[in-house]
Design a protein around this motif. Structure first.
Motif, PDB file in Angstrom:
ATOM      1  N   GLN A  18     -10.815   7.412   9.873  1.00  0.00           N
ATOM      2  CA  GLN A  18      -9.596   6.714  10.287  1.00  0.00           C
ATOM      3  C   GLN A  18      -9.427   5.358   9.615  1.00  0.00           C
ATOM      4  O   GLN A  18      -8.301   4.949   9.330  1.00  0.00           O
ATOM      5  N   VAL A  19     -10.531   4.639   9.363  1.00  0.00           N
ATOM      6  CA  VAL A  19     -10.400   3.264   8.856  1.00  0.00           C
ATOM      7  C   VAL A  19     -10.717   3.131   7.372  1.00  0.00           C
ATOM      8  O   VAL A  19     -10.571   2.036   6.813  1.00  0.00           O
ATOM      9  N   GLY A  20     -11.151   4.189   6.735  1.00  0.00           N
ATOM     10  CA  GLY A  20     -11.434   4.128   5.315  1.00  0.00           C
ATOM     11  C   GLY A  20     -12.879   3.802   4.998  1.00  0.00           C
ATOM     12  O   GLY A  20     -13.709   3.604   5.888  1.00  0.00           O
ATOM     13  N   ALA A  21     -13.172   3.708   3.717  1.00  0.00           N
ATOM     14  CA  ALA A  21     -14.552   3.652   3.259  1.00  0.00           C
ATOM     15  C   ALA A  21     -15.191   2.273   3.331  1.00  0.00           C
ATOM     16  O   ALA A  21     -16.413   2.159   3.334  1.00  0.00           O
ATOM     17  N   ASP A  22     -14.389   1.209   3.394  1.00  0.00           N
ATOM     18  CA  ASP A  22     -14.941  -0.131   3.203  1.00  0.00           C
ATOM     19  C   ASP A  22     -15.285  -0.880   4.478  1.00  0.00           C
ATOM     20  O   ASP A  22     -16.180  -1.729   4.475  1.00  0.00           O
ATOM     21  N   MET A  23     -14.574  -0.621   5.590  1.00  0.00           N
ATOM     22  CA  MET A  23     -14.779  -1.402   6.807  1.00  0.00           C
ATOM     23  C   MET A  23     -16.141  -1.098   7.427  1.00  0.00           C
ATOM     24  O   MET A  23     -16.531   0.059   7.573  1.00  0.00           O
ATOM     25  N   GLU A  76      -1.902  -3.991  12.302  1.00  0.00           N
ATOM     26  CA  GLU A  76      -1.626  -3.707  10.902  1.00  0.00           C
ATOM     27  C   GLU A  76      -2.170  -4.860  10.073  1.00  0.00           C
ATOM     28  O   GLU A  76      -2.152  -6.012  10.496  1.00  0.00           O
ATOM     29  N   GLY A  77      -2.651  -4.547   8.917  1.00  0.00           N
ATOM     30  CA  GLY A  77      -3.213  -5.583   8.060  1.00  0.00           C
ATOM     31  C   GLY A  77      -4.718  -5.724   8.170  1.00  0.00           C
ATOM     32  O   GLY A  77      -5.307  -6.603   7.540  1.00  0.00           O
ATOM     33  N   ALA A  78      -5.345  -4.850   8.976  1.00  0.00           N
ATOM     34  CA  ALA A  78      -6.801  -4.901   9.095  1.00  0.00           C
ATOM     35  C   ALA A  78      -7.450  -4.482   7.782  1.00  0.00           C
ATOM     36  O   ALA A  78      -7.067  -3.479   7.176  1.00  0.00           O
ATOM     37  N   THR A  79      -8.435  -5.259   7.358  1.00  0.00           N
ATOM     38  CA  THR A  79      -9.172  -4.958   6.136  1.00  0.00           C
ATOM     39  C   THR A  79     -10.666  -5.136   6.391  1.00  0.00           C
ATOM     40  O   THR A  79     -11.078  -5.658   7.428  1.00  0.00           O
ATOM     41  N   ALA A  80     -11.452  -4.742   5.424  1.00  0.00           N
ATOM     42  CA  ALA A  80     -12.898  -4.929   5.529  1.00  0.00           C
ATOM     43  C   ALA A  80     -13.285  -6.399   5.503  1.00  0.00           C
ATOM     44  O   ALA A  80     -14.384  -6.761   5.928  1.00  0.00           O
ATOM     45  N   ASP A  81     -12.382  -7.254   5.051  1.00  0.00           N
ATOM     46  CA  ASP A  81     -12.671  -8.680   4.986  1.00  0.00           C
ATOM     47  C   ASP A  81     -12.357  -9.408   6.283  1.00  0.00           C
ATOM     48  O   ASP A  81     -12.977 -10.433   6.587  1.00  0.00           O
ATOM     49  N   ASN A  82     -11.395  -8.903   7.071  1.00  0.00           N
ATOM     50  CA  ASN A  82     -11.024  -9.621   8.292  1.00  0.00           C
ATOM     51  C   ASN A  82     -11.439  -8.932   9.581  1.00  0.00           C
ATOM     52  O   ASN A  82     -11.296  -9.504  10.659  1.00  0.00           O
ATOM     53  N   THR A  83     -11.983  -7.707   9.473  1.00  0.00           N
ATOM     54  CA  THR A  83     -12.299  -6.947  10.682  1.00  0.00           C
ATOM     55  C   THR A  83     -13.547  -6.098  10.510  1.00  0.00           C
ATOM     56  O   THR A  83     -13.749  -5.466   9.470  1.00  0.00           O
ATOM     57  N   VAL A  84     -14.371  -6.094  11.552  1.00  0.00           N
ATOM     58  CA  VAL A  84     -15.499  -5.173  11.681  1.00  0.00           C
ATOM     59  C   VAL A  84     -15.250  -4.380  12.959  1.00  0.00           C
ATOM     60  O   VAL A  84     -14.825  -4.946  13.971  1.00  0.00           O
ATOM     61  N   LEU A  85     -15.493  -3.092  12.926  1.00  0.00           N
ATOM     62  CA  LEU A  85     -15.263  -2.249  14.095  1.00  0.00           C
ATOM     63  C   LEU A  85     -16.597  -1.907  14.753  1.00  0.00           C
ATOM     64  O   LEU A  85     -17.540  -1.488  14.078  1.00  0.00           O
ATOM     65  N   ALA A  86     -16.678  -2.130  16.067  1.00  0.00           N
ATOM     66  CA  ALA A  86     -17.913  -1.837  16.802  1.00  0.00           C
ATOM     67  C   ALA A  86     -17.656  -0.749  17.834  1.00  0.00           C
ATOM     68  O   ALA A  86     -16.793  -0.906  18.706  1.00  0.00           O
ATOM     69  N   GLN A 100      -5.308 -10.818  20.368  1.00  0.00           N
ATOM     70  CA  GLN A 100      -6.477 -11.669  20.141  1.00  0.00           C
ATOM     71  C   GLN A 100      -7.003 -11.504  18.715  1.00  0.00           C
ATOM     72  O   GLN A 100      -7.394 -12.486  18.066  1.00  0.00           O
ATOM     73  N   THR A 101      -7.021 -10.270  18.239  1.00  0.00           N
ATOM     74  CA  THR A 101      -7.506 -10.008  16.883  1.00  0.00           C
ATOM     75  C   THR A 101      -6.627 -10.693  15.849  1.00  0.00           C
ATOM     76  O   THR A 101      -7.119 -11.290  14.881  1.00  0.00           O
ATOM     77  N   GLU A 102      -5.332 -10.648  16.062  1.00  0.00           N
ATOM     78  CA  GLU A 102      -4.413 -11.340  15.157  1.00  0.00           C
ATOM     79  C   GLU A 102      -4.650 -12.853  15.193  1.00  0.00           C
ATOM     80  O   GLU A 102      -4.557 -13.529  14.156  1.00  0.00           O
ATOM     81  N   ALA A 103      -4.962 -13.383  16.376  1.00  0.00           N
ATOM     82  CA  ALA A 103      -5.253 -14.813  16.496  1.00  0.00           C
ATOM     83  C   ALA A 103      -6.530 -15.178  15.749  1.00  0.00           C
ATOM     84  O   ALA A 103      -6.610 -16.250  15.126  1.00  0.00           O
ATOM     85  N   VAL A 104      -7.527 -14.303  15.820  1.00  0.00           N
ATOM     86  CA  VAL A 104      -8.779 -14.524  15.078  1.00  0.00           C
ATOM     87  C   VAL A 104      -8.492 -14.618  13.584  1.00  0.00           C
ATOM     88  O   VAL A 104      -8.969 -15.528  12.892  1.00  0.00           O
ATOM     89  N   THR A 160     -13.348 -13.749  11.139  1.00  0.00           N
ATOM     90  CA  THR A 160     -13.463 -12.285  11.101  1.00  0.00           C
ATOM     91  C   THR A 160     -13.609 -11.760  12.517  1.00  0.00           C
ATOM     92  O   THR A 160     -14.399 -12.300  13.304  1.00  0.00           O
ATOM     93  N   ALA A 161     -12.871 -10.714  12.855  1.00  0.00           N
ATOM     94  CA  ALA A 161     -12.926 -10.111  14.181  1.00  0.00           C
ATOM     95  C   ALA A 161     -13.954  -8.985  14.225  1.00  0.00           C
ATOM     96  O   ALA A 161     -14.045  -8.176  13.299  1.00  0.00           O
ATOM     97  N   ILE A 162     -14.717  -8.958  15.319  1.00  0.00           N
ATOM     98  CA  ILE A 162     -15.574  -7.808  15.625  1.00  0.00           C
ATOM     99  C   ILE A 162     -14.876  -7.089  16.775  1.00  0.00           C
ATOM    100  O   ILE A 162     -14.980  -7.471  17.932  1.00  0.00           O
ATOM    101  N   LEU A 163     -14.111  -6.070  16.447  1.00  0.00           N
ATOM    102  CA  LEU A 163     -13.252  -5.387  17.409  1.00  0.00           C
ATOM    103  C   LEU A 163     -14.005  -4.216  18.030  1.00  0.00           C
ATOM    104  O   LEU A 163     -14.493  -3.330  17.326  1.00  0.00           O
ATOM    105  N   CYS A 164     -14.092  -4.213  19.355  1.00  0.00           N
ATOM    106  CA  CYS A 164     -14.891  -3.219  20.072  1.00  0.00           C
ATOM    107  C   CYS A 164     -14.026  -2.137  20.721  1.00  0.00           C
ATOM    108  O   CYS A 164     -12.966  -2.432  21.298  1.00  0.00           O
ATOM    109  N   ILE A 165     -14.500  -0.915  20.640  1.00  0.00           N
ATOM    110  CA  ILE A 165     -13.898   0.202  21.357  1.00  0.00           C
ATOM    111  C   ILE A 165     -15.028   1.044  21.943  1.00  0.00           C
ATOM    112  O   ILE A 165     -16.158   1.023  21.445  1.00  0.00           O
ATOM    113  N   GLY A 166     -14.738   1.793  23.003  1.00  0.00           N
ATOM    114  CA  GLY A 166     -15.778   2.629  23.604  1.00  0.00           C
ATOM    115  C   GLY A 166     -15.281   3.354  24.829  1.00  0.00           C
ATOM    116  O   GLY A 166     -14.346   2.918  25.499  1.00  0.00           O
TER     117      GLY A 166
END
Length: 240
Positions: free
Chosen positions: A188-193, A150-160, A109-113, A119-125
């Motif tokens: 894990q995701v770096g400084a920008d996301m 793979e390919g997730a960046t601060a421009d295409n993904t936000v992690l919630a 789904q994230t790749e489809a977004v 931009t994807a708001i990808l949730c984990i919990g």
């Protein structure tokens, strides 16, 4: 620089008559330096597209991984984008639970977004049982590895990060619990996301949550439905 993002999730709530609250939010957040997003039910996306909004961005709450096809009742990412969405939630715990969505489903789904230019708001919990068993970080690491393409960046993904036990329950993870998770995710995701916290965020606790070093905003449920409840949360984020 990491973006501050206040994201609202209306879930299965709202009629066209309720869209006036988005215009109220839009007017009241003028001058605040943060990104504000409302993720609407699909029925309201097109209706909101012509609104004279200048600040509030609009998103969807789910998309099928396929761009089109024989999937009765589903909605695709290109359909969401066509209706005016620029964001979409993926992996929300309610869909992982109610619809048995797996990490692989969320990844697709994230790749489809992304493919639809959103931009994807990808949730984990984690669940309460996992938290009490001391498995929180292991569970989140596994979800992140399975869900984040793979390919997730601060421009295409936000992690919630949304602890399942704190969604709609009135319970909120302690600042220490939130900080532990967000610090681990940052490594894990770096400084920008952007890293959002989601779990019964309200005006009363928003400032304390947003003051934490690696919390860049919130994914807000019920408190995003009314301008009177959501605007103070956006204000707290902008002031953090």
């Amino acid at each position: 620089m990491t973006k501050k993002i206040a994201a609202g999730n209306w879930k299965m709530n709202g009629l066209v008559s309720d869209l006036s609250d988005i215009l109220d939010i839009d007017r009241q957040i003028e001058g605040l330096e943060c990104t504000t997003v409302i993720c609407l039910p699909a029925t309201l996306l097109y209706a909101s597209d012509g609104d004279p909004r200048q600040r509030v961005e609009i998103g969807g709450q789910y998309c099928h991984p396929a761009a089109s096809g024989a999937h009765t009742g589903d909605i695709s990412a290109p359909m969401l984008a066509d209706a005016g969405a620029t964001w979409c939630i993926t992996g929300h715990s309610e869909r992982r639970t109610d619809r048995n969505e797996t990490d692989a489903d969320v990844r697709a789904q994230t790749e489809a977004v992304w493919a639809a230019g959103m931009t994807a708001i990808l949730c984990i919990g984690e669940t309460l049982a996992q938290r009490e068993a001391g498995e929180t970080l292991a569970v989140l690491t596994a979800q992140l590895a399975g869900s984040l393409p793979e390919g997730a960046t601060a421009d295409n993904t936000v992690l919630a990060y949304e602890p399942v036990w704190a969604i709609g329950t009135g319970k909120v993870a302690s600042p220490e619990q939130v900080a532990e998770v967000h610090d681990a995710l940052r490594a894990q995701v770096g400084a920008d996301m952007s890293l959002l916290y989601g779990g019964s965020v309200k005006a009363a606790n928003a400032a304390e949550i947003f003051a934490l070093a690696n919390v860049n905003g919130g994914l807000v449920g019920g408190a995003s439905l009314k301008a009177a409840d959501f605007v103070p949360i956006v204000q707290a984020l902008a002031a953090s």
